[in-house]
Design a protein around this motif. Structure first.
Motif, PDB file in Angstrom:
ATOM      1  N   LYS A  98       0.645  -1.192   0.481  1.00  0.00           N
ATOM      2  CA  LYS A  98       0.324  -0.152   0.230  1.00  0.00           C
ATOM      3  C   LYS A  98       0.988   1.338  -0.092  1.00  0.00           C
ATOM      4  CE  LYS A  98      -3.677   2.420   3.009  1.00  0.00           C
ATOM      5  NZ  LYS A  98      -4.226   3.083   4.176  1.00  0.00           N
ATOM      6  N   VAL A  99       0.223   1.835  -0.724  1.00  0.00           N
ATOM      7  CA  VAL A  99       1.224   3.662  -0.714  1.00  0.00           C
ATOM      8  C   VAL A  99       0.312   4.646  -1.124  1.00  0.00           C
ATOM      9  CG1 VAL A  99       3.299   3.033  -2.384  1.00  0.00           C
ATOM     10  CG2 VAL A  99       1.228   3.240  -3.699  1.00  0.00           C
ATOM     11  N   THR A 100       0.560   5.454  -0.822  1.00  0.00           N
ATOM     12  CA  THR A 100      -0.186   6.941  -0.465  1.00  0.00           C
ATOM     13  C   THR A 100       0.030   7.733  -1.792  1.00  0.00           C
ATOM     14  OG1 THR A 100      -0.312   7.466   1.321  1.00  0.00           O
ATOM     15  CG2 THR A 100      -1.162   8.823   0.365  1.00  0.00           C
ATOM     16  N   LEU A 101      -1.095   8.017  -2.723  1.00  0.00           N
ATOM     17  CA  LEU A 101       0.031   8.610  -4.139  1.00  0.00           C
ATOM     18  C   LEU A 101      -0.407  10.250  -3.619  1.00  0.00           C
ATOM     19  CD1 LEU A 101      -3.124   6.324  -6.352  1.00  0.00           C
ATOM     20  CD2 LEU A 101      -0.496   5.892  -6.113  1.00  0.00           C
ATOM     21  N   PRO A 102       0.360  10.897  -4.894  1.00  0.00           N
ATOM     22  CA  PRO A 102       0.605  12.579  -4.497  1.00  0.00           C
ATOM     23  C   PRO A 102      -0.290  13.002  -4.002  1.00  0.00           C
ATOM     24  CG  PRO A 102       1.757  11.602  -6.504  1.00  0.00           C
ATOM     25  CD  PRO A 102       0.866  10.510  -6.173  1.00  0.00           C
ATOM     26  N   ASP A 103      -2.002  12.588  -5.035  1.00  0.00           N
ATOM     27  CA  ASP A 103      -2.997  13.161  -4.731  1.00  0.00           C
ATOM     28  C   ASP A 103      -3.824  12.797  -3.606  1.00  0.00           C
ATOM     29  OD1 ASP A 103      -3.982  10.081  -5.373  1.00  0.00           O
ATOM     30  OD2 ASP A 103      -5.297  11.105  -7.648  1.00  0.00           O
ATOM     31  N   GLY A 104      -3.228  12.353  -2.823  1.00  0.00           N
ATOM     32  CA  GLY A 104      -4.087  11.704  -1.433  1.00  0.00           C
ATOM     33  C   GLY A 104      -4.585  10.042  -1.437  1.00  0.00           C
ATOM     34  N   ARG A 105      -4.788   9.520  -2.563  1.00  0.00           N
ATOM     35  CA  ARG A 105      -5.546   8.427  -2.982  1.00  0.00           C
ATOM     36  C   ARG A 105      -4.338   7.398  -2.442  1.00  0.00           C
ATOM     37  NH1 ARG A 105      -7.204   7.356  -8.179  1.00  0.00           N
ATOM     38  NH2 ARG A 105      -5.307   8.335  -8.887  1.00  0.00           N
ATOM     39  N   PRO A 106      -5.205   6.152  -2.110  1.00  0.00           N
ATOM     40  CA  PRO A 106      -4.662   4.776  -1.693  1.00  0.00           C
ATOM     41  C   PRO A 106      -4.688   4.500  -2.366  1.00  0.00           C
ATOM     42  CG  PRO A 106      -7.159   4.629  -0.960  1.00  0.00           C
ATOM     43  CD  PRO A 106      -7.012   6.133  -1.723  1.00  0.00           C
ATOM     44  N   GLY A 107      -3.505   3.787  -3.026  1.00  0.00           N
ATOM     45  CA  GLY A 107      -2.633   2.799  -4.118  1.00  0.00           C
ATOM     46  C   GLY A 107      -1.575   1.848  -3.606  1.00  0.00           C
ATOM     47  N   ILE A 108      -1.750   0.669  -4.725  1.00  0.00           N
ATOM     48  CA  ILE A 108      -0.726  -0.147  -4.258  1.00  0.00           C
ATOM     49  C   ILE A 108       0.462  -0.501  -5.184  1.00  0.00           C
ATOM     50  CG2 ILE A 108      -0.886  -2.641  -5.086  1.00  0.00           C
ATOM     51  CD1 ILE A 108      -3.689  -2.398  -4.683  1.00  0.00           C
TER      52      ILE A 108
END
Length: 358
Positions: A98-108
């Protein structure tokens, strides 16, 4: 409507170690690598069709396989961000990937997924292969071919449920009525129907992102449009997103929202399709466009015929990798790798000519 990025590729490298011979492999301190994909970056928005175009061997297919980790990337990152309410995505967001994308959304971060979680992620990220004659097992019925992903991922609890999902997938792929196709073998259907079977095999898992590796290049011209229309309908009805790989710029023009032009492992130009085709900035893109057949036989346009062959990816030229074939080559091109320049909003290219214009 196009949404936020579903795929973000950043500085992706896929290098293959090359054998140099038995003796050299023993004594050599340096390995040779074929740099199939060499530091590319791009984003794909939700419900978008992003198209990679270029000559054979430029790294298009390897890029698609690298995103799905069908080949392991050497370095770089691949971020996947889908609906966090989806049960599969929700499960993946609980892992160390799990990561936090630059726009604040959760991503993988796809590269950080272990084997079992990568298998889970592939239910949402699927591939349509180029050759429908080689990608289908001739000894299996269409029912068994489409059922295999369900069995491998243990997604059905009864034969009735399995049959219903297969019928739905075949109908969605345009094989109607599905009952008349289920018990046939691949040799009993046409090339276009074979490709629809391959598409049904991906749809049965309910994916959100598809890598389509030249899905119409092996098909008769008369049915290519049918497959493209099917893919467009699936985008509209199921919200699918595509990375579409092709060597045919004319197909990219009528089918895609944005284009990335690849040459020798790099994206040399990318941007909205209309701008790339109507206002190409990189000499390689210009050459590709001039050789696209025109519907008007009386139209006169000087073709740019590139001299020589694409360099060996194990021995990439110094400076701009396109300079040995470029009709506008300058001294700086032979020694300095050009940086990417934004020509206009969302339209990028890497060429020293553009720096000179500025």
């Amino acid at each position: 409507m196009l949404g936020d990025n579903i795929i973000s590729v950043e500085n992706l490298n896929i290098w293959f170690q090359m054998r140099q011979g038995f003796f050299k492999d023993i004594v050599s301190k340096e390995w040779r690598y074929a740099k199939a994909v060499d530091g590319i970056s791009f984003d794909i928005k939700k419900r978008e069709i992003f198209c990679l175009v270029g000559e054979s061997g430029c790294g298009k297919t390897t890029t698609g396989k690298g995103i799905l980790r069908l080949v392991e990337p050497t370095s770089g990152s691949v971020m996947f961000a889908d609906d966090p309410k989806d049960p599969i995505i929700s499960q993946l967001l609980k892992t160390q990937a799990k990561v936090t994308l630059p726009d604040g959304r959760p991503g993988i971060n796809v590269r950080k997924l272990d084997h079992n979680h990568m298998k889970l992620a592939r239910q949402k990220m699927q591939m349509i292969f180029q050759d429908p004659y080689e990608s289908l097992n001739p000894k299996m019925t269409i029912f068994d071919i489409v059922a295999e992903p369900l069995i491998v991922n243990r997604l059905v609890e009864s034969e009735q449920e399995k049959e219903q999902k297969i019928i739905t997938a075949l109908n969605n792929a345009g094989l109607r009525p599905a009952e008349s196709f289920m018990w046939r073998f691949p040799h009993q259907v046409s090339g276009g129907q074979r490709q629809r079977i391959g598409i049904a095999g991906t749809l049965v898992l309910n994916p959100s992102f598809l890598v389509a590796d030249e899905p119409i290049s092996m098909l008769d011209v008369s049915i290519r449009g049918d497959i493209m229309n099917l893919m467009l309908d699936l985008r509209e009805n199921k919200g699918l997103t595509y990375l579409f790989i092709t060597h045919d710029l004319s197909v990219a023009y009528v089918f895609s929202d944005r284009i990335g032009v690849m040459y020798l492992g790099r994206i040399v130009e990318k941007g909205p399709t209309e701008r790339i085709v109507k206002n190409p900035q990189h000499p390689y893109t210009q050459a590709l466009i001039t050789v696209v057949p025109k519907p008007d036989p009386t139209a006169k346009e000087e073709k740019i015929i590139l001299k020589g062959e694409r360099p060996d990816p194990t021995n990439i030229p110094k400076g701009c990798r396109f300079h040995p074939r470029c009709p506008y080559v300058m001294d700086i091109c032979r020694v300095e790798d050009p940086s990417e320049i934004e020509i206009e909003k969302d339209h990028f290219a890497s060429c020293h000519l553009l720096t000179k214009k500025k």
